[in-house]
Design an enzyme around this catalytic site. Structure first.
Site, PDB file in Angstrom:
ATOM      1  N   GLU A  15      32.136 -13.529 -28.309  1.00 29.95           N
ATOM      2  CA  GLU A  15      31.022 -12.922 -27.594  1.00 29.95           C
ATOM      3  C   GLU A  15      31.161 -13.129 -26.083  1.00 29.95           C
ATOM      4  O   GLU A  15      31.266 -14.260 -25.611  1.00 29.95           O
ATOM      5  CB  GLU A  15      29.691 -13.536 -28.040  1.00 29.95           C
ATOM      6  N   HIS A  64      24.386 -20.727 -33.822  1.00 32.57           N
ATOM      7  CA  HIS A  64      25.338 -20.027 -34.654  1.00 32.57           C
ATOM      8  C   HIS A  64      26.777 -20.261 -34.198  1.00 32.57           C
ATOM      9  O   HIS A  64      27.029 -20.630 -33.057  1.00 32.57           O
ATOM     10  CB  HIS A  64      25.042 -18.521 -34.707  1.00 32.57           C
ATOM     11  N   HIS A 102      15.356 -13.603 -37.954  1.00 32.03           N
ATOM     12  CA  HIS A 102      15.931 -13.000 -36.758  1.00 32.03           C
ATOM     13  C   HIS A 102      17.094 -12.091 -37.177  1.00 32.03           C
ATOM     14  O   HIS A 102      18.020 -12.552 -37.839  1.00 32.03           O
ATOM     15  CB  HIS A 102      16.440 -14.111 -35.823  1.00 32.03           C
TER      16      HIS A 102
END
Length: 440
Positions: A339, A333, A290
Site C-alpha cells: 500500500e 492489518h 469495516h
C-alpha cells in the site's frame, strides 16, 4: 477548488470516441483512404496487440499534419530523479515509511524536470509493475513535450491545476480530479499558478480499466459515463522544440522542427481522459464491520493472477459512515498487497497527525499498520452516530508486488525518521478473565 474548466469533453470510459477540430477532417467508411482529408496523414496508434480481445483492445486512428515518423534520432539525456523498475541501488524495506511533501525547489522546474521517484516494482521491460513519483512544478513546459513509452501515467494533482495538452486534445485537471495519459501519448503540462504538486502512478502493466462490480450489481463506484475524453485540438507550429521520450527506463530526447501535437482529428479507444472523484458513488456497510478498501477501487490494472491487481487506484472521498458496533477507522492489518498512500486534502481517518496533504506513506507487503494511539482511543470510545466525512481525500496505489524505494527517497530529509512512534503509545489492556489482573 477546481475552478472553471474552459474545455469541452467527450463522455464514456473506453468508448469508441471520435472528434475533429476541422470539419471534414475525420474520414468515414474507412480508416486509411488513399488520400486523407485536407492533406492530412492517417496513422494508427495501437496500445495493445492487434489480436487482443475486442473488449480490451486499445487503438486510435489519428489524422495529423505530419506523420509521427518524421523526426531525427533520439539521444540519451540525464534521468534526474526519475527511475524505473528494477530500481538500481534501491532498498526493499519491510519498515513502515512516511514522507512529508517535497521541499520547494530553489529554481524553476517544469513537470518533467520535477518528477521524483519514490519507489517502483516489477520490470519496465517486461511490462509489469509500477513506478510511483511525486512532482512539484514551478513552471510550464515551454517548447518541450514528453512521451512515456514505458507505461500509462495516472496523475493525482494535490495543489494547483494542470492543463494537459495532448495529441488528442486538452484536459484541465484540478485537485480532486485525476487524469490518465495513455502509453506513448505525447503531451506537455501547463500550470496555472506559481507552482503545482501531486502524485503520479506510472503503470507498466495492463491498462487501467473499471473494476468488476460483482455482487454490487450493475451500478456503483465509478460510472463509465462520468469519464471525460478531450475533443480534438491541434498545434500547427513550425519551431524547434524538444521531445523527451521515456523508453526502457531511460530518458531520450530529440529536437523536432514542429509540434508533435498536430492531430487534427481522431477516433478510437486510446488517448487520455480525466475523472472527478466527487462523482465516485461510494459503497459501504449499512450494518456492522469495516469494509475492505477494495470497495473504494476507482480503476484497476489487472495481472495474470485473478484478483491480484498489478495496481489498484483506490480513493476515499467524502462519505457517510453509519456502521454499528464497529471500530470505524481502518483496523490493524497486515496484507499480502503493498500500500502506497497519498493525501490530496484534509486528514486520514486513521492518523491523528503526521500525515499531511502532499505527503506519502509506504507499507510494503506484510508490514503491520493501522490507527495510531490517539485515533484508536478516540474511535474505541466514540458514540456511534451516523458520521459524515467531509473535507478529506486520501487515496491509495495498492499493488501485488513489494515496492523498492529509491536510495535518494529513502535517505531524503523529508522522510520522517520517527514514523514507528505512531504506534509506540499503544498500551497493554488485556486482563485475565480468571484473576482480573494483568498477566506477565
Amino acid at each position: 477548488m477546481r475552478g472553471p474548466d474552459p474545455f469541452e469533453y467527450l463522455r464514456g470510459f473506453g468508448n469508441e470516441h471520435h472528434s475533429e477540430a476541422v470539419p471534414g477532417a475525420l474520414p468515414w467508411g474507412q480508416n486509411s483512404p488513399q488520400r486523407a482529408p485536407h492533406g492530412l496523414y492517417a496513422e494508427q496508434h495501437s496500445a495493445t496487440a492487434f489480436t487482443e480481445p475486442r473488449g480490451s483492445n486499445r487503438r486510435s486512428w489519428t489524422y495529423r499534419i505530419r506523420p509521427s515518423a518524421q523526426h531525427p534520432a533520439f539521444a540519451r539525456i540525464d534521468n534526474g530523479t526519475l527511475r524505473s523498475a528494477p530500481v538500481t541501488g534501491g532498498i526493499v524495506d519491510p519498515n513502515r515509511l512516511r514522507w512529508d511533501p517535497l521541499p520547494h525547489p530553489a529554481g524553476r522546474q517544469d513537470f518533467l524536470d520535477s518528477l521524483y521517484t519514490i519507489a517502483a516494482n516489477g520490470d519496465v521491460l517486461a511490462r509489469t509493475g509500477i513506478g510511483i513519483h511525486l512532482y512539484l512544478a514551478t513552471g510550464s513546459m515551454v517548447d518541450r513535450y514528453f512521451v512515456d513509452a514505458d507505461g500509462e501515467l495516472l496523475l493525482v494533482p494535490q495543489q494547483g491545476a494542470l492543463v494537459l495538452h495532448t495529441e488528442y486534445g486538452r484536459l484541465r485537471v484540478a485537485p480532486g480530479e485525476i487524469a490518465v495519459i495513455g502509453r506513448a501519448v505525447r503531451f506537455r503540462v501547463e500550470i496555472e499558478e506559481a507552482s503545482a504538486r501531486g502524485y503520479v502512478c506510472e503503470n507498466y502493466g495492463a491498462a487501467f480499466t473499471l473494476p468488476e462490480l460483482g455482487p454490487i450489481g450493475a451500478n456503483g463506484l465509478a460510472h463509465a459515463r462520468d469519464f471525460r475524453y478531450p475533443v480534438a485540438a491541434y498545434e500547427d507550429r513550425e519551431a524547434t522544440v524538444q521531445v523527451v521520450q521515456k523508453f526502457g527506463g531511460q530518458l531520450w530526447a530529440a529536437d523536432y522542427d514542429h509540434s508533435p501535437l498536430d492531430v487534427v482529428a481522431w477516433h478510437g479507444t486510446h488517448g487520455a481522459y480525466k475523472y472527478d472523484l466527487a462523482e465516485f458513488n461510494v459503497m459501504g456497510t449499512l450494518g456492522w464491520d469495516h469494509p475492505d478498501p477494495s470497495i473504494f477501487t476507482v480503476l484497476t490494472s489487472l495481472s495474470n493472477t485473478p484478483g491480484q491487481a498489478n495496481v489498484d487506484f483506490v480513493a476515499f472521498p467524502p462519505r457517510w459512515v453509519v456502521a454499528e458496533h464497529t471500530f470505524r477507522p481502518p483496523h490493524f492489518h497486515r496484507n499480502v498487497m503493498t500500500e502506497f498512500m497519498g493525501l490530496v486534502e484534509g486528514v486520514h481517518d486513521s492518523k491523528a497527525e503526521g500525515f499531511v496533504p502532499g505527503g506519502a506513506s509506504l507499507h510494503n507487503m506484510w508490514g503491520a499498520h493501522g490507527p495510531d494511539r490517539e485515533t484508536f482511543e478516540r474511535a474505541s470510545a466514540a458514540e456511534l452516530e451516523p458520521q459524515r466525512f467531509d473535507g478529506s481525500l486520501p487515496f491509495m496505489f495498492e499493488t501485488r508486488l513489494p515496492l523498492t524505494t529509491t536510495a535518494f527517497a529513502h535517505a531524503a530529509t523529508h522522510r520522517q525518521p520517527d514514523y514507528d512512534s505512531s504506534w509506540a503509545g499503544l498500551t497493554r489492556n488485556f486482563a485475565s478473565p480468571v484473576t482480573d489482573e494483568p498477566q506477565s
